[in-house]
Design a protein around this motif. Sequence first.
Motif, mmCIF file in Angstrom:
data_model
loop_
_atom_site.group_PDB
_atom_site.id
_atom_site.type_symbol
_atom_site.label_atom_id
_atom_site.label_comp_id
_atom_site.label_asym_id
_atom_site.label_seq_id
_atom_site.Cartn_x
_atom_site.Cartn_y
_atom_site.Cartn_z
ATOM 1 N N PHE A 112 -8.187 -0.741 -6.336
ATOM 2 C CA PHE A 112 -8.365 0.418 -5.415
ATOM 3 C C PHE A 112 -8.745 1.616 -6.092
ATOM 4 N N LEU A 113 -9.497 2.450 -5.563
ATOM 5 C CA LEU A 113 -9.735 4.031 -5.772
ATOM 6 C C LEU A 113 -8.753 4.789 -4.946
ATOM 7 N N TYR A 114 -8.200 5.504 -5.567
ATOM 8 C CA TYR A 114 -7.291 6.484 -5.134
ATOM 9 C C TYR A 114 -7.907 7.639 -4.762
ATOM 10 N N ALA A 115 -7.994 8.075 -3.306
ATOM 11 C CA ALA A 115 -8.643 9.271 -2.869
ATOM 12 C C ALA A 115 -7.813 10.262 -2.808
ATOM 13 N N ARG A 116 -8.188 11.397 -3.467
ATOM 14 C CA ARG A 116 -7.335 12.608 -3.225
ATOM 15 C C ARG A 116 -7.884 13.497 -2.126
ATOM 16 N N ILE A 117 -8.000 12.740 -1.174
ATOM 17 C CA ILE A 117 -8.376 13.604 0.218
ATOM 18 C C ILE A 117 -7.632 12.743 1.367
ATOM 19 N N SER A 118 -7.541 13.326 2.343
ATOM 20 C CA SER A 118 -6.792 12.438 3.593
ATOM 21 C C SER A 118 -7.896 12.287 4.470
ATOM 22 N N ALA A 119 -7.491 11.232 5.507
ATOM 23 C CA ALA A 119 -8.515 10.975 6.570
ATOM 24 C C ALA A 119 -8.820 11.936 7.500
ATOM 25 N N ARG A 120 -7.785 12.995 7.540
ATOM 26 C CA ARG A 120 -8.392 14.124 8.666
ATOM 27 C C ARG A 120 -9.364 14.952 7.607
ATOM 28 N N GLY A 144 -9.097 6.250 8.550
ATOM 29 C CA GLY A 144 -8.311 5.752 7.618
ATOM 30 C C GLY A 144 -8.493 4.245 7.453
ATOM 31 N N THR A 145 -8.721 3.561 8.463
ATOM 32 C CA THR A 145 -8.881 1.988 8.362
ATOM 33 C C THR A 145 -10.082 1.860 7.740
ATOM 34 N N ILE A 146 -11.297 2.437 8.134
ATOM 35 C CA ILE A 146 -12.466 2.107 7.515
ATOM 36 C C ILE A 146 -12.396 2.632 6.080
ATOM 37 N N LEU A 147 -11.689 3.710 5.543
ATOM 38 C CA LEU A 147 -11.586 3.908 4.097
ATOM 39 C C LEU A 147 -10.779 2.901 3.381
ATOM 40 N N ASN A 148 -9.671 2.309 4.082
ATOM 41 C CA ASN A 148 -9.020 1.267 3.239
ATOM 42 C C ASN A 148 -9.925 0.101 3.160
ATOM 43 N N GLY A 149 -10.654 0.011 4.234
ATOM 44 C CA GLY A 149 -11.698 -1.449 4.158
ATOM 45 C C GLY A 149 -12.731 -1.212 3.251
ATOM 46 N N LEU A 150 -13.012 -0.302 2.804
ATOM 47 C CA LEU A 150 -14.082 0.257 1.733
ATOM 48 C C LEU A 150 -13.492 0.306 0.388
ATOM 49 N N ARG A 153 -7.714 4.022 -1.362
ATOM 50 C CA ARG A 153 -6.277 4.382 -1.034
ATOM 51 C C ARG A 153 -6.020 6.058 -0.653
ATOM 52 N N LEU A 154 -5.560 6.192 0.362
ATOM 53 C CA LEU A 154 -5.530 7.584 0.722
ATOM 54 C C LEU A 154 -4.391 8.541 0.332
ATOM 55 N N LYS A 155 -4.705 9.812 0.268
ATOM 56 C CA LYS A 155 -3.644 10.838 -0.123
ATOM 57 C C LYS A 155 -2.494 10.710 1.020
ATOM 58 N N LYS A 156 -1.203 10.680 0.674
ATOM 59 C CA LYS A 156 -0.354 10.705 1.721
ATOM 60 C C LYS A 156 0.532 12.164 1.718
#
Length: 162
Positions: A112-120, A144-150, A153-156
């Motif tokens: 997974f690629l860790y995205a330093r950006i939130s879904a918002r 968020g679901t679409i990003l996970n599918g792509l 992994r999102l910033k929490k």
Amino acid sequence: MKIPQVMLTDTIKSTFKDAAKKLTGSRKRDFMAKVTEDYFDSSARKAETVLGWNRQSVQLGLDERRTGIVCVDNYQARGRHKSIEILPNLESDIRSLVDAKAQTDPKFQSTFLYARISARAVREALLGEKGYDQSELPSRQTLGTILNGLGYRLKKHKKPSP
């Protein structure tokens, strides 16, 4: 005008209803049409009154039996389609926004690629930078679901302590 009631016992009525519930599509319509022909003088209205069946479905079944042409049910067209299907450029727009702010796992333990950006933040960027309309864009949770599918992994966001 009063519709004459056919003399069917409650047991027979419940048997017809149970049998119809177990069938689907053209088979169900054919069964309902056959019962309607045999017991209700080919009257969809009488079948609706006595058995509670949908009059339009019974009439369609009667028409199918009369003409020999069976209508095809389009089940795939029902329901809500995925946002990626409705908005074909959404996936590439998301990738163009997130790839610049994504990093791989430093220990290489996952793909997974860790995205330093939130879904918002992705949603706000799609609205501002890519020109999407508020009403056509999916919700933050869906993004968020679409990003996970792509594969991201999102910033929490940590909740502040009270």
